[in-house]
Scaffold this motif. Structure first.
Motif, PDB file in Angstrom:
ATOM      1  N   TRP A   1       0.838  -1.184   0.000  1.00  0.00           N
ATOM      2  CA  TRP A   1       0.000   0.000   0.000  1.00  0.00           C
ATOM      3  C   TRP A   1       0.884   1.248   0.000  1.00  0.00           C
ATOM      4  O   TRP A   1       1.951   1.271   0.616  1.00  0.00           O
ATOM      5  CB  TRP A   1      -0.907   0.018   1.220  1.00  0.00           C
ATOM      6  N   LEU A   2       0.417   2.299  -0.682  1.00  0.00           N
ATOM      7  CA  LEU A   2       1.134   3.568  -0.725  1.00  0.00           C
ATOM      8  C   LEU A   2       0.170   4.711  -0.491  1.00  0.00           C
ATOM      9  O   LEU A   2      -0.911   4.761  -1.091  1.00  0.00           O
ATOM     10  CB  LEU A   2       1.829   3.757  -2.086  1.00  0.00           C
ATOM     11  N   ALA A   3       0.544   5.628   0.388  1.00  0.00           N
ATOM     12  CA  ALA A   3      -0.243   6.835   0.644  1.00  0.00           C
ATOM     13  C   ALA A   3       0.427   8.011  -0.051  1.00  0.00           C
ATOM     14  O   ALA A   3       1.618   8.263   0.137  1.00  0.00           O
ATOM     15  CB  ALA A   3      -0.360   7.095   2.140  1.00  0.00           C
ATOM     16  N   ILE A   4      -0.326   8.720  -0.873  1.00  0.00           N
ATOM     17  CA  ILE A   4       0.194   9.858  -1.637  1.00  0.00           C
ATOM     18  C   ILE A   4      -0.416  11.137  -1.069  1.00  0.00           C
ATOM     19  O   ILE A   4      -1.637  11.229  -0.903  1.00  0.00           O
ATOM     20  CB  ILE A   4      -0.146   9.715  -3.129  1.00  0.00           C
TER      21      ILE A   4
ATOM     22  N   LEU B   1      -4.339  17.134  -1.120  1.00  0.00           N
ATOM     23  CA  LEU B   1      -4.964  15.986  -1.775  1.00  0.00           C
ATOM     24  C   LEU B   1      -4.363  14.712  -1.190  1.00  0.00           C
ATOM     25  O   LEU B   1      -3.139  14.543  -1.195  1.00  0.00           O
ATOM     26  CB  LEU B   1      -4.726  16.035  -3.284  1.00  0.00           C
ATOM     27  N   HIS B   2      -5.220  13.816  -0.686  1.00  0.00           N
ATOM     28  CA  HIS B   2      -4.783  12.533  -0.147  1.00  0.00           C
ATOM     29  C   HIS B   2      -5.287  11.407  -1.038  1.00  0.00           C
ATOM     30  O   HIS B   2      -6.479  11.353  -1.368  1.00  0.00           O
ATOM     31  CB  HIS B   2      -5.315  12.314   1.278  1.00  0.00           C
TER      32      HIS B   2
ATOM     33  N   PHE C   1      -9.703  10.735  -1.216  1.00  0.00           N
ATOM     34  CA  PHE C   1     -10.229  11.315   0.011  1.00  0.00           C
ATOM     35  C   PHE C   1     -10.634  12.766  -0.245  1.00  0.00           C
ATOM     36  O   PHE C   1     -10.079  13.423  -1.133  1.00  0.00           O
ATOM     37  CB  PHE C   1      -9.187  11.250   1.132  1.00  0.00           C
ATOM     38  N   PRO C   2     -11.590  13.295   0.532  1.00  0.00           N
ATOM     39  CA  PRO C   2     -12.007  14.690   0.333  1.00  0.00           C
ATOM     40  C   PRO C   2     -10.863  15.661   0.623  1.00  0.00           C
ATOM     41  O   PRO C   2      -9.970  15.380   1.425  1.00  0.00           O
ATOM     42  CB  PRO C   2     -13.151  14.872   1.343  1.00  0.00           C
ATOM     43  N   THR C   3     -10.926  16.805  -0.035  1.00  0.00           N
ATOM     44  CA  THR C   3     -10.021  17.913   0.248  1.00  0.00           C
ATOM     45  C   THR C   3     -10.830  19.038   0.884  1.00  0.00           C
ATOM     46  O   THR C   3     -11.869  19.438   0.355  1.00  0.00           O
ATOM     47  CB  THR C   3      -9.348  18.409  -1.039  1.00  0.00           C
ATOM     48  N   TRP C   4     -10.346  19.548   2.011  1.00  0.00           N
ATOM     49  CA  TRP C   4     -11.063  20.563   2.774  1.00  0.00           C
ATOM     50  C   TRP C   4     -10.383  21.920   2.617  1.00  0.00           C
ATOM     51  O   TRP C   4      -9.148  22.019   2.601  1.00  0.00           O
ATOM     52  CB  TRP C   4     -11.116  20.181   4.253  1.00  0.00           C
TER      53      TRP C   4
END
Length: 298
Positions: free
Chosen positions: A74-77, A213-214, A174-177
């Motif tokens: 898994w990779l989180a960007i 951005l996630h 994922f959402p961006t706030w």
């Protein structure tokens, strides 16, 4: 609903916005009630008050925390960016004092870009990387005969009407706030008169605001091997498509007017055991190491 607005209409207290939730609650409803008496004054009051607070999510809920890599592979960007032009997405609130409010969370009142919107725009940008523009030019602007390559299907999944080998894709958005609202005015011109017709006010996230951005690359076991997919190459194309979406195409409504353009400030990729930070080009070069398997295949 009628009783609520009837009671609000009788208020003589000036509407204020002290918290983010007021933008979808007290302030919006009270100004909407005021608009029955003087719509222009009510809209002016909303614009004056809405721009004052800095908007934030409750820290205790950890809604905007980055995703965690729970499994190997898994990779989180994470991509931090700054808006260089207004960002706008129309809210689905049925009643509002403004005709074009920006999209906000119904509970917290914070403007946001939804995960589904990110996924759709990123898929489109990846298709552009694979030659969609040339395909449209050859087919009169239609998608007839277009099929997504394996790397796009792997990341984003295939169409819902495809019963065989249906997949939602390995990429989770994922959402961006955002933390501020502002206002832009568009004045459409009559070509014959060469003059403006009637100004249109849009509630937007103003230029200069920073956000994140996630993305989480979380493949199901065995899918990459089945397609013999070069994951490092696929993720490298995704990073390039993300950069172009932010820097060139824009990720907002009214992109043709130049809205939604942003500048990338920093980028980061995390695996279960390592973290790489740097420019998008540097992260693309580090993907082979982060994927962790011979030849960059998971």
């Amino acid at each position: 609903m009628f009783d609520l607005h009837a009671s609000l209409a009788g208020k003589r207290v000036e509407p204020t916005a002290n918290a983010a939730s007021d933008l979808v609650g007290q302030l919006a409803d009270e100004c909407l009630a005021w608009s029955a008496r003087n719509v222009n004054a009510a809209r002016d009051r909303y614009q004056q008050r809405a721009t004052q607070p800095t908007l934030s999510l409750p820290a205790q809920l950890r809604v905007d925390e980055p995703p965690t890599c729970l499994l190997p592979g898994w990779l989180a960007i994470q991509i931090d960016f700054e808006l260089k032009a207004p960002w706008y997405s129309k809210d689905d609130r049925p009643l509002h004092v403004l005709p074009n409010p920006v999209r906000k969370d119904r509970v917290f009142g914070v403007p946001f870009m939804s995960a589904a919107s990110w996924k759709g725009l990123l898929r489109w940008s990846c298709r552009m990387e694979h030659g969609l523009l040339g395909h449209l030019a050859k087919h009169d602007g239609k998608l007839d005969g277009w099929s997504d390559p394996p790397w796009i299907v792997h990341l984003f999944g295939n169409a819902k009407d495809e019963d065989e080998d249906f997949s939602r894709g390995a990429l989770q958005c994922f959402p961006t706030w955002f933390d501020k609202v502002g206002f832009e005015v568009i004045n459409p011109h009559d070509r014959a008169r060469r003059a403006g017709t009637q100004p249109i006010v849009y509630e937007v996230v103003p230029p200069g605001r920073k956000a994140t951005l996630h993305l989480l690359y979380a493949p199901a076991p065995g899918r990459a091997e089945a397609h013999e997919l070069d994951v490092a190459d696929a993720l490298g194309r995704l990073l390039e498509a993300t950069r172009k979406l932010l820097n060139v195409y824009g990720f907002s409504a009214k992109r043709t007017a130049g809205w939604g353009i942003a500048e990338i400030q920093s980028a980061e990729i995390r695996s279960k055991s390592a973290t790489k930070k740097g420019t998008v080009d540097a992260l693309k070069a580090a993907l082979r190491e982060l994927v962790g398997a011979p030849g960059g295949r998971v």
